[in-house]
Each structure stands twice: as C-alpha cells, then as structure tokens.
Design an enzyme around this catalytic site. Structure first.
Site, PDB file in Angstrom:
ATOM      1  N   CYS A  42       0.877  -1.182   0.000  1.00  0.00           N
ATOM      2  CA  CYS A  42       0.000   0.000   0.000  1.00  0.00           C
ATOM      3  C   CYS A  42       0.907   1.223   0.000  1.00  0.00           C
ATOM      4  O   CYS A  42       2.125   1.106  -0.115  1.00  0.00           O
ATOM      5  CB  CYS A  42      -0.962  -0.013   1.180  1.00  0.00           C
ATOM      6  SG  CYS A  42      -0.213   0.190   2.789  1.00  0.00           S
ATOM      7  N   ALA A  43       0.329   2.371   0.141  1.00  0.00           N
ATOM      8  CA  ALA A  43       1.106   3.603   0.039  1.00  0.00           C
ATOM      9  C   ALA A  43       2.219   3.674   1.081  1.00  0.00           C
ATOM     10  O   ALA A  43       3.365   3.951   0.765  1.00  0.00           O
ATOM     11  CB  ALA A  43       0.190   4.817   0.136  1.00  0.00           C
TER      12      ALA A  43
END
Length: 104
Positions: free
Chosen positions: A8-9
């Site tokens: 994810c980010a």
C-alpha cells in the site's frame, strides 16, 4: 512455502489485514509467509514473493507492478475493496493462495 506480499502507500493500512491473514493461515498445513510493505520498500521482498496484492488505494500502480513482476510469473492483483475494508483476512488469504497455485 508460500510467500505473499501486500503493498500500500505506506505499508501501514495493510498491516491489520496481514494480521488477520496470518491468523487464518495458522490453520493451513502449508508454511505461509505474509508481509506488508510500502511500494518504496517492495524491492526487499521481490526475490521471494509468489504473489503481490495491492491495497485498493494503490490500484493505479497495478500496470507498473505487472510489467515489473508479471514476466517473472508473479501474479499481481488489487485486493477486493470490500474484503479490504472489512478486513476479511481469510478471504484475501484464500485468493492469494489461489493466485499462487494458478501461476505454477
């Protein structure tokens, strides 16, 4: 051994999902390794991962990761947003294992 990586980010929002997946993996006869990471740290896991699951918030990165890892036979998929939001670790684990089995 099965090796699953979630990205994810920042690697933080997938951490809870990884915990749920690890809990579900305890019932498996196979040895399963599951890690969460930020996209910027993905290289640490690249040599060993057998499937790459993307958090819905980084779905725009799918084509980049497919071109990077698809040629190595590593499936890349965006996690179902409902399963991600509800933290359905068992469902996400089942899908990851299915992707690994179908790629071999």
């Amino acid at each position: 051994m099965k090796n699953i990586v979630l990205v994810c980010a920042a690697g933080m929002s997938t951490s809870l999902l990884v915990s749920k997946m690890k809990e579900a993996a305890k019932n498996s006869p196979e040895k399963i390794t599951i890690n969460a990471t930020a996209g910027s740290d993905l290289a640490k896991f690249a040599d060993e991962m057998q499937v790459l699951l993307l958090g819905p918030q980084v779905s725009y990165m799918k084509s980049k990761y497919e071109s990077e890892f698809g040629s190595k036979g590593i499936p890349v998929e965006v996690i179902n947003s409902v399963d991600y939001g509800m933290m359905h670790g068992e469902k996400v684990l089942e899908r990851a294992l299915e992707l690994i089995d179908n790629s071999q």
